[in-house]
Design a protein around this motif. Structure first.
Motif, PDB file in Angstrom:
ATOM      1  N   GLY A  73      60.586 -57.310  93.977  1.00 40.13           N
ATOM      2  CA  GLY A  73      61.153 -58.233  92.987  1.00 40.13           C
ATOM      3  C   GLY A  73      62.304 -57.671  92.172  1.00 40.13           C
ATOM      4  N   GLY A  74      62.815 -56.507  92.547  1.00 42.03           N
ATOM      5  CA  GLY A  74      63.910 -55.924  91.764  1.00 42.03           C
ATOM      6  C   GLY A  74      65.265 -56.421  92.215  1.00 42.03           C
ATOM      7  N   ASP A  75      66.156 -56.626  91.236  1.00 39.16           N
ATOM      8  CA  ASP A  75      67.557 -56.935  91.529  1.00 39.16           C
ATOM      9  C   ASP A  75      68.439 -55.711  91.332  1.00 39.16           C
ATOM     10  OD1 ASP A  75      67.575 -59.945  91.975  1.00 39.16           O
ATOM     11  OD2 ASP A  75      66.505 -59.792  90.063  1.00 39.16           O
ATOM     12  N   ALA A  76      67.974 -54.798  90.473  1.00 36.52           N
ATOM     13  CA  ALA A  76      68.733 -53.576  90.199  1.00 36.52           C
ATOM     14  C   ALA A  76      67.743 -52.459  89.893  1.00 36.52           C
ATOM     15  CB  ALA A  76      69.673 -53.783  89.020  1.00 36.52           C
ATOM     16  N   VAL A  77      68.185 -51.225  90.128  1.00 33.41           N
ATOM     17  CA  VAL A  77      67.286 -50.086  89.899  1.00 33.41           C
ATOM     18  C   VAL A  77      68.045 -48.982  89.176  1.00 33.41           C
ATOM     19  CG1 VAL A  77      67.749 -49.227  92.264  1.00 33.41           C
ATOM     20  CG2 VAL A  77      65.734 -48.393  91.011  1.00 33.41           C
ATOM     21  N   GLY A  78      67.365 -48.351  88.222  1.00 28.96           N
ATOM     22  CA  GLY A  78      67.999 -47.279  87.466  1.00 28.96           C
ATOM     23  C   GLY A  78      66.968 -46.349  86.849  1.00 28.96           C
ATOM     24  N   MET A  79      67.475 -45.381  86.094  1.00 25.44           N
ATOM     25  CA  MET A  79      66.621 -44.271  85.641  1.00 25.44           C
ATOM     26  C   MET A  79      66.423 -44.246  84.131  1.00 25.44           C
ATOM     27  SD  MET A  79      68.476 -41.393  87.969  1.00 25.44           S
ATOM     28  CE  MET A  79      69.038 -41.795  89.629  1.00 25.44           C
ATOM     29  N   SER A  80      66.581 -45.399  83.487  1.00 25.20           N
ATOM     30  CA  SER A  80      66.491 -45.381  82.013  1.00 25.20           C
ATOM     31  C   SER A  80      65.950 -46.706  81.493  1.00 25.20           C
ATOM     32  CB  SER A  80      67.890 -45.139  81.426  1.00 25.20           C
ATOM     33  OG  SER A  80      68.737 -46.235  81.698  1.00 25.20           O
ATOM     34  N   THR A  81      66.168 -46.942  80.227  1.00 25.21           N
ATOM     35  CA  THR A  81      66.011 -48.237  79.535  1.00 25.21           C
ATOM     36  C   THR A  81      64.564 -48.712  79.350  1.00 25.21           C
ATOM     37  OG1 THR A  81      68.199 -48.878  80.325  1.00 25.21           O
ATOM     38  CG2 THR A  81      66.817 -50.666  79.496  1.00 25.21           C
ATOM     39  N   VAL A  82      63.754 -48.633  80.434  1.00 24.59           N
ATOM     40  CA  VAL A  82      62.385 -49.160  80.332  1.00 24.59           C
ATOM     41  C   VAL A  82      61.586 -48.482  79.199  1.00 24.59           C
ATOM     42  CG1 VAL A  82      60.184 -49.289  81.578  1.00 24.59           C
ATOM     43  CG2 VAL A  82      62.291 -50.082  82.681  1.00 24.59           C
ATOM     44  N   PRO A  83      61.583 -47.142  79.101  1.00 29.64           N
ATOM     45  CA  PRO A  83      60.805 -46.546  78.004  1.00 29.64           C
ATOM     46  C   PRO A  83      61.305 -46.984  76.628  1.00 29.64           C
ATOM     47  CG  PRO A  83      61.402 -44.854  79.615  1.00 29.64           C
ATOM     48  CD  PRO A  83      62.159 -46.098  79.992  1.00 29.64           C
ATOM     49  N   GLU A  84      62.631 -46.971  76.445  1.00 31.79           N
ATOM     50  CA  GLU A  84      63.176 -47.313  75.122  1.00 31.79           C
ATOM     51  C   GLU A  84      62.860 -48.763  74.746  1.00 31.79           C
ATOM     52  OE1 GLU A  84      65.136 -45.823  77.661  1.00 31.79           O
ATOM     53  OE2 GLU A  84      66.927 -44.967  76.714  1.00 31.79           O
ATOM     54  N   VAL A  85      62.969 -49.642  75.734  1.00 34.44           N
ATOM     55  CA  VAL A  85      62.733 -51.059  75.473  1.00 34.44           C
ATOM     56  C   VAL A  85      61.256 -51.304  75.134  1.00 34.44           C
ATOM     57  CG1 VAL A  85      62.579 -53.252  76.715  1.00 34.44           C
ATOM     58  CG2 VAL A  85      64.723 -51.992  76.711  1.00 34.44           C
ATOM     59  N   ILE A  86      60.378 -50.610  75.824  1.00 39.22           N
ATOM     60  CA  ILE A  86      58.943 -50.761  75.527  1.00 39.22           C
ATOM     61  C   ILE A  86      58.673 -50.344  74.072  1.00 39.22           C
ATOM     62  CG2 ILE A  86      56.646 -49.796  75.993  1.00 39.22           C
ATOM     63  CD1 ILE A  86      57.377 -49.776  78.986  1.00 39.22           C
ATOM     64  N   ALA A  87      59.225 -49.193  73.676  1.00 33.26           N
ATOM     65  CA  ALA A  87      58.985 -48.709  72.306  1.00 33.26           C
ATOM     66  C   ALA A  87      59.596 -49.655  71.276  1.00 33.26           C
ATOM     67  CB  ALA A  87      59.555 -47.299  72.141  1.00 33.26           C
ATOM     68  N   ALA A  88      60.799 -50.145  71.578  1.00 32.85           N
ATOM     69  CA  ALA A  88      61.485 -51.036  70.629  1.00 32.85           C
ATOM     70  C   ALA A  88      60.724 -52.360  70.497  1.00 32.85           C
ATOM     71  CB  ALA A  88      62.919 -51.284  71.088  1.00 32.85           C
ATOM     72  N   HIS A  89      60.214 -52.858  71.581  1.00 32.60           N
ATOM     73  CA  HIS A  89      59.452 -54.119  71.570  1.00 32.60           C
ATOM     74  C   HIS A  89      58.140 -53.940  70.795  1.00 32.60           C
ATOM     75  CE1 HIS A  89      57.864 -57.914  73.029  1.00 32.60           C
ATOM     76  NE2 HIS A  89      56.809 -57.304  73.527  1.00 32.60           N
ATOM     77  N   HIS A  90      57.511 -52.811  71.012  1.00 29.33           N
ATOM     78  CA  HIS A  90      56.258 -52.493  70.306  1.00 29.33           C
ATOM     79  C   HIS A  90      56.442 -52.597  68.799  1.00 29.33           C
ATOM     80  CE1 HIS A  90      53.464 -49.175  68.738  1.00 29.33           C
ATOM     81  NE2 HIS A  90      52.630 -50.074  69.203  1.00 29.33           N
ATOM     82  N   GLN A  91      57.632 -52.193  68.339  1.00 32.34           N
ATOM     83  CA  GLN A  91      57.893 -52.203  66.897  1.00 32.34           C
ATOM     84  C   GLN A  91      58.509 -53.504  66.415  1.00 32.34           C
ATOM     85  OE1 GLN A  91      59.988 -48.232  66.664  1.00 32.34           O
ATOM     86  NE2 GLN A  91      58.662 -48.197  64.897  1.00 32.34           N
TER      87      GLN A  91
END
Ligand code: HPA
Length: 276
Positions: free
Chosen positions: A209-227
Motif C-alpha cells: 500500500g505504499g506510494d513512497a518510501v523513506g527513512m524519516s518522518t514517521v517517528p517525529e509525526v507519531i510523537a507530534a500527534h501524541h502531543q
C-alpha cells in the motif's frame, strides 16, 4: 529506561536554554528534510540556535543537514524550523529522534509540518514530484512512545484516526491549485535505511500500500500527534523504486531532485502556513 521525571528534566533544560537565547513563542514547527534546507529563505529570521549548544539535543551527523533551530516569521505566523533532523540509521534512538519535536511543543507549537525526500513507488509519480502524505505505514523496528507515558502529554494508546490533519490537507490542495502545480498524494512507508530498497522490497512495499518510501518522518509525526499537534507532511520524490525498471541511484541524484523541487515546496508550505 528514562522515568517521566528524568525526561521532563531534560526537556525543561533544553527549553530553558532556548528561551534564554530568544524570547519567542512559535506557533508552527517545520522539519526541513534532505536538501530542503533553503526552504527557510522566505522566513523573516529572528534568531538561530545551534543544536550543539542545546542541552540534551542530539547533533546531526549527515553532511547535507545543518543542525540548528531557526526562529522567525513566515507569512504572518511565528515559526520554528529544524534545519537538520535525526535518522534512525545514524544510530540515534527513537527517543533522541523525537526529542527536538517535543521541545518545540514545549516552546508553544500547535502544528507541525514535516518534509522529506522519498523514493516513489506509485508508477504515476516522477522524480521531482511533491507528494502530500495522507497516511503512513510504520516499518521502523520500534516506536518513540514505547516506555513510560506521561498522561499530561498524551494518551497511552493514541488513536491514529486523523494523524495527518484533514483540514490542513484541504488547505494544501487549495494552495497547490492556486499555484497551478501538480501535487501527488499518497501513503509514505518509513523504514530504517540506510540501504535503499531492493527490487523485491519495492515490489513488496507497493503491494502493501505504499506510494513512497523513506527513512524519516514517521517517528517525529507519531510523537507530534501524541502531543496533540496538527500535522501536515510532504515528500519530494527524488528517485523511482519501480521493481521492473531499476536504475542506480546516488545521493547526488536524491539531493539534486530535492533541490529542484524545493522552490515549489517552499511556496506550497508558505501558502499553507499562511492559512493555518
Ligand atoms: N528509498 C528509501 N529512502 C529514500 C529513497 C528510496 O528510494 N529515496 C530517498 N529516500
Amino acid at each position: 529506561m528514562q522515568t517521566v521525571e528524568q525526561f521532563h528534566t531534560m526537556i525543561n533544560e533544553a527549553y530553558n536554554y532556548i528561551i534564554d537565547q530568544i524570547d519567542f513563542k512559535p506557533e508552527v514547527g517545520i522539519i526541513l528534510g534532505t536538501g530542503l534546507g533553503s526552504l527557510v529563505d522566505g522566513i523573516e529570521m529572528i534568531n538561530t540556535v545551534d543544536y550543539s549548544t542545546i542541552p540534551h539535543f542530539p547533533t546531526s551527523t549527515v553532511e547535507s543537514h545543518a543542525g540548528r533551530l531557526l526562529f522567525g516569521n513566515l507569512r504572518g505566523k511565528r515559526v520554528v524550523c529544524m534545519q537538520g533532523r535525526f535518522h534512525y540509521y545514524e544510530g540515534y534512538s527513537f527517543k533522541q529522534i523525537v526529542f527536538p519535536v517535543q521541545v518545540m511543543k514545549k516552546l508553544g507549537i500547535h502544528s507541525l509540518i514535516a518534509s522529506n525526500a522519498a523514493g516513489g513507488m506509485n508508477p504515476n509519480f516522477k522524480p521531482g514530484d511533491i507528494m502530500m502524505i495522507k497516511d503512513h505505514i510504520n516499518f521502523f523496528p520500534g516506536n518513540p512512545l514505547i516506555g513510560p507515558n506521561d498522561d499530561n502529554w498524551g494518551n497511552r494508546f493514541p488513536d491514529m484516526y486523523e494523524l495527518y490533519n484533514r483540514e490542513y490537507q484541504q488547505i494544501a490542495k487549495d494552495v497547490a491549485t492556486e499555484m497551478k502545480i501538480r501535487m501527488q498524494e499518497g501513503v509514505y512507508i518509513g523504514l530504517t535505511g540506510p540501504c535503499l530498497e531492493t527490487a523485491a522490497e519495492y515490489r513488496m512495499l507497493r503491494i502493501l500500500g505504499g506510494d513512497a518510501v523513506g527513512m524519516s518522518t514517521v517517528p517525529e509525526v507519531i510523537a507530534a500527534h501524541h502531543q496533540g499537534n496538527k500535522i501536515l507532511a510532504f515528500s519530494i520524490i527524488t528517485d523511482m523504486g519501480l521493481p521492473d525498471n531499476m536504475h542506480p541511484c546516488s545521493l547526488e541524484d536524491v539531493i539534486g531532485y530535492a533541490s529542484k523541487a524545493e522552490p515549489m515546496l517552499r511556496e506550497l508550505i508558505a501558502g499553507c502556513v499562511e492559512k493555518m
